[in-house]
Design a protein around this motif. Structure first.
Motif, mmCIF file in Angstrom:
data_model
loop_
_atom_site.group_PDB
_atom_site.id
_atom_site.type_symbol
_atom_site.label_atom_id
_atom_site.label_comp_id
_atom_site.label_asym_id
_atom_site.label_seq_id
_atom_site.Cartn_x
_atom_site.Cartn_y
_atom_site.Cartn_z
ATOM 1 N N PRO A 102 -47.769 21.765 2.745
ATOM 2 C CA PRO A 102 -47.757 20.421 3.334
ATOM 3 C C PRO A 102 -46.619 19.554 2.790
ATOM 4 O O PRO A 102 -46.306 18.516 3.356
ATOM 5 N N MET A 103 -45.991 19.972 1.685
ATOM 6 C CA MET A 103 -44.914 19.181 1.084
ATOM 7 C C MET A 103 -43.567 19.858 1.293
ATOM 8 O O MET A 103 -43.471 21.084 1.285
ATOM 9 N N SER A 104 -42.523 19.025 1.434
ATOM 10 C CA SER A 104 -41.181 19.579 1.483
ATOM 11 C C SER A 104 -40.770 19.963 0.056
ATOM 12 O O SER A 104 -41.488 19.672 -0.903
ATOM 13 N N THR A 174 -39.249 8.643 -0.985
ATOM 14 C CA THR A 174 -38.600 9.845 -1.533
ATOM 15 C C THR A 174 -38.836 9.926 -3.046
ATOM 16 O O THR A 174 -39.143 8.927 -3.699
ATOM 17 N N CYS A 175 -38.671 11.127 -3.571
ATOM 18 C CA CYS A 175 -38.917 11.379 -5.004
ATOM 19 C C CYS A 175 -37.809 12.283 -5.534
ATOM 20 O O CYS A 175 -37.162 12.991 -4.769
ATOM 21 N N PRO A 176 -37.628 12.326 -6.873
ATOM 22 C CA PRO A 176 -36.635 13.234 -7.437
ATOM 23 C C PRO A 176 -37.099 14.689 -7.369
ATOM 24 O O PRO A 176 -36.323 15.613 -7.641
ATOM 25 N N VAL A 177 -38.376 14.885 -7.035
ATOM 26 C CA VAL A 177 -38.967 16.212 -6.972
ATOM 27 C C VAL A 177 -40.119 16.097 -5.981
ATOM 28 O O VAL A 177 -40.629 14.996 -5.757
ATOM 29 N N TYR A 178 -40.501 17.176 -5.342
ATOM 30 C CA TYR A 178 -41.694 17.114 -4.505
ATOM 31 C C TYR A 178 -42.742 18.057 -5.070
ATOM 32 O O TYR A 178 -42.489 19.256 -5.257
ATOM 33 N N CYS A 179 -43.920 17.476 -5.355
ATOM 34 C CA CYS A 179 -44.989 18.228 -6.009
ATOM 35 C C CYS A 179 -45.921 18.779 -4.934
ATOM 36 O O CYS A 179 -46.285 18.052 -4.004
ATOM 37 N N ARG A 180 -46.335 19.995 -5.084
ATOM 38 C CA ARG A 180 -47.227 20.611 -4.091
ATOM 39 C C ARG A 180 -48.491 19.786 -3.910
ATOM 40 O O ARG A 180 -49.032 19.699 -2.835
ATOM 41 N N PHE A 181 -48.968 19.187 -4.999
ATOM 42 C CA PHE A 181 -50.303 18.587 -5.015
ATOM 43 C C PHE A 181 -50.300 17.121 -4.612
ATOM 44 O O PHE A 181 -51.307 16.442 -4.729
ATOM 45 N N CYS A 182 -49.161 16.614 -4.126
ATOM 46 C CA CYS A 182 -49.038 15.164 -3.923
ATOM 47 C C CYS A 182 -50.146 14.621 -3.023
ATOM 48 O O CYS A 182 -50.372 15.107 -1.925
ATOM 49 N N SER A 226 -44.518 2.036 -6.558
ATOM 50 C CA SER A 226 -44.477 3.489 -6.523
ATOM 51 C C SER A 226 -43.846 3.935 -5.225
ATOM 52 O O SER A 226 -43.003 3.259 -4.663
ATOM 53 N N GLY A 227 -44.266 5.086 -4.723
ATOM 54 C CA GLY A 227 -43.656 5.573 -3.484
ATOM 55 C C GLY A 227 -44.315 6.865 -3.051
ATOM 56 O O GLY A 227 -45.536 6.975 -3.119
ATOM 57 N N GLY A 228 -43.486 7.756 -2.856
ATOM 58 C CA GLY A 228 -42.162 7.939 -3.416
ATOM 59 C C GLY A 228 -42.158 7.570 -4.912
ATOM 60 O O GLY A 228 -43.171 7.567 -5.572
ATOM 61 N N ASP A 229 -40.983 7.302 -5.380
ATOM 62 C CA ASP A 229 -40.809 7.276 -6.826
ATOM 63 C C ASP A 229 -39.729 6.256 -7.203
ATOM 64 O O ASP A 229 -38.650 6.225 -6.606
ATOM 65 N N ALA A 230 -40.050 5.440 -8.216
ATOM 66 C CA ALA A 230 -39.120 4.367 -8.627
ATOM 67 C C ALA A 230 -37.783 4.918 -9.140
ATOM 68 O O ALA A 230 -36.801 4.178 -9.194
ATOM 69 N N THR A 258 -43.004 6.507 -11.931
ATOM 70 C CA THR A 258 -42.027 7.571 -11.667
ATOM 71 C C THR A 258 -42.398 8.872 -12.360
ATOM 72 O O THR A 258 -42.813 8.871 -13.523
ATOM 73 N N LYS A 259 -42.198 9.942 -11.636
ATOM 74 C CA LYS A 259 -42.381 11.253 -12.264
ATOM 75 C C LYS A 259 -41.097 11.691 -12.953
ATOM 76 O O LYS A 259 -41.049 12.719 -13.628
ATOM 77 N N GLY A 260 -40.066 10.885 -12.796
ATOM 78 C CA GLY A 260 -38.740 11.234 -13.294
ATOM 79 C C GLY A 260 -38.680 11.800 -14.707
ATOM 80 O O GLY A 260 -38.072 12.860 -14.918
ATOM 81 N N THR A 296 -45.586 7.204 -15.984
ATOM 82 C CA THR A 296 -45.020 8.489 -15.613
ATOM 83 C C THR A 296 -46.096 9.552 -15.446
ATOM 84 O O THR A 296 -47.300 9.235 -15.447
ATOM 85 N N HIS A 297 -45.673 10.812 -15.336
ATOM 86 C CA HIS A 297 -46.578 11.832 -14.815
ATOM 87 C C HIS A 297 -46.239 13.206 -15.395
ATOM 88 O O HIS A 297 -45.623 14.031 -14.734
ATOM 89 N N PHE A 298 -46.593 13.405 -16.667
ATOM 90 C CA PHE A 298 -46.473 14.740 -17.261
ATOM 91 C C PHE A 298 -47.787 15.480 -17.030
ATOM 92 O O PHE A 298 -48.865 14.906 -17.221
#
Ligand code: SF4
Length: 472
Positions: A102-104, A174-182, A226-230, A258-260, A296-298
């Motif tokens: 479901p995620m890009s 948009t995000c710097p990464v796309y997580c499967r579980f978003c 948030s977003g997407g991602d800051a 941000t997950k950055g 953030t999101h570790f």
């Protein structure tokens, strides 16, 4: 002041000899050095293990523009980078997995370099970002694309006002990464074969309507950006959003989410304009007696390296507080040992563990979900490993818009059918919210019941009846 029991135990007893008078009396056995391994962070050119990055210098690898430019957004390119490292069967499995996701796709070179390509099947980073068709399992019949009903609680596109004093501002998609579980796979990233996304692009008009709404609601004190991602906001946009919100008298707190730091910590070290803009907003907030922090999101200790530590040190030197929100995922962090290491490692780099979310009811990633029971077990195991303020609260974000509930606070939990029932008196009084454990953690007999649509309502009504039988 009352002496704690440990303090009194360390006092010398009346008949202690001179030597014991001068040596500390240990109340605990010497620590096993392996228990301090959370402090050992990967440093050195670890990325050079990937053939495509063999000639990449440290200076290049630390450059956030190099990371962004070389982030991979197409499965064919990703698989080309790792083709020599993995068997053909893995490539085939991943190609099929991407076809059903479901995620890009977007992964940074940093993230790719941290995956153990000798065992990618079980690697906790691979599991989060690269789907394998062979691992996918059937969705629970109660899953929904926007399970948190964020759109239903949005008075302005991209602004969710659910809690009395807090709003979620989705500034971009948009995000710097796309997580499967978003959980926001309904909006984040580009369309996939299975999902056409709603648009939450950067728009001055949309942002202005969001500020106007926030200013018109005096009860709103706390804004999550948030977003997407800051991380994807330009420096000037960080300042524009920050200053616009600081100017609104009722806004007292804000967090840039941000997950950055987990996927591209380089940006904090080398995107000086972005980090300086954030610092200025934090400082302006401090002068106005308003709190501005980074969330953030570790999810796994392997996401934290020496580069992350340097980035978090930089934020700490600038007085920027960082809190973390993890998602509990099967095969990633669903063991007491991994979660304890993650919490301790985050504490070591001054990131406050804040929340661990039981995985939302997101379609297409059922292999990642765990049960409420697993969350309760892990919470019990980690509590006490460090200070309370660094210990996360384990929550279920109640499907249907109930907001975050302490995982233990269910009105009723049927471990057999996997249905838990929550209430949210301060958010949506009188309503019941249901969470469903993944099918793979239920018995075969109960899985058969979930395969029969006629049984769904029977199980749900039975759980609700039990929940209602404990009136408050
Ligand atoms: S970074 Fe956050 S918003 Fe973006 S895809 Fe990952 S979980 Fe979703």
């Amino acid at each position: 002041m009352t002496l704690s029991s440990s303090t009194s135990l360390t006092s010398a007893s009346p008949d202690s000899g001179p030597s014991s008078m001068h040596s500390a009396h240990a109340t605990r056995p010497a620590v096993d050095p392996s228990l301090l391994a959370y402090r050992e962070l990967v440093r050195g050119p670890f990325w050079q293990r990937i053939p495509a990055y063999r000639d990449i210098s440290e200076e290049q690898f630390l450059d956030h523009t190099w990371q962004a430019k070389h982030s991979i957004t197409h499965p064919t390119k990703l698989l080309a980078v790792v083709r020599d490292l993995v068997p053909a069967s893995f490539i085939e499995d991943a190609e099929k997995g991407f076809g059903r996701a479901p995620m890009s796709l977007r992964v940074s070179p940093y993230l790719l370099s941290l995956i153990d390509w000798n065992n990618p099947i079980d690697d906790p980073l691979r599991i989060q970002f690269i789907p394998l068709a062979s691992r996918l399992t059937a969705d629970h019949p109660k899953l929904d694309l926007d399970s948190l009903h964020e759109q239903a609680d949005a008075p302005v596109a991209g602004l969710t006002h659910r809690y009395p004093d807090k709003a979620l501002f989705l500034a971009l998609d948009t995000c710097p990464v796309y997580c499967r579980f978003c959980t926001r796979s309904y909006a984040v990233g580009v369309d996939t074969e299975d999902v056409e996304k709603i648009s939450l692009k950067v728009s001055n008009d949309r942002w202005a309507r969001a500020y106007e709404y926030i200013a018109s609601r005096p009860e709103l004190e706390d804004i999550v950006i948030s977003g997407g991602d800051a991380y994807q906001l330009r420096a000037q946009q960080i300042e524009e959003i920050g200053e616009s919100l600081l100017r609104i008298p009722n806004v007292r707190r804000m967090r840039f989410a941000t997950k950055g730091p987990a996927v591209m910590p380089q940006k904090i070290l080398t995107d000086h304009a972005w980090t300086d803009a954030l610092t200025r907003v934090v400082e302006k907030g401090r002068k106005a007696h308003k709190e501005v922090v980074l969330h953030t999101h570790f999810n796994h200790p392997n996401e934290i390296t020496g580069i992350t530590e340097d980035a978090m040190h930089k934020l700490m030197e600038r007085g920027i507080l960082v809190r973390n929100q993890s998602v509990l995922q099967r095969g990633v962090n669903d063991s007491p040992e991994t979660m304890t290491t993650l919490i301790k490692r985050m504490g070591h780099i001054n990131v406050h563990a804040y929340y661990v979310y039981v995985h939302d009811l997101v379609k297409g990633v059922e292999d990642l979900r765990t049960s409420v029971d697993t969350a309760i077990f892990i919470e019990k195991s980690v509590r006490g490993c460090t200070a309370g303020f660094n210990t996360p609260m384990f929550v279920v974000d109640a499907p249907g818009g109930g907001g975050k509930r302490d995982v233990h606070s269910y009105e009723y939990y049927d471990r057999e059918t996997g249905i838990s029932v929550y209430q949210a008196p301060s958010v949506k009084p009188g309503q019941f919210f249901l969470y469903f454990d993944p099918l793979h953690q239920l018995s075969t007999a109960v899985q058969r019941r979930w395969a029969d649509p006629a049984e769904h309502d029977v199980m749900v009504q039975a759980a609700l009846a039990k929940a209602r039988s404990h009136p408050r």
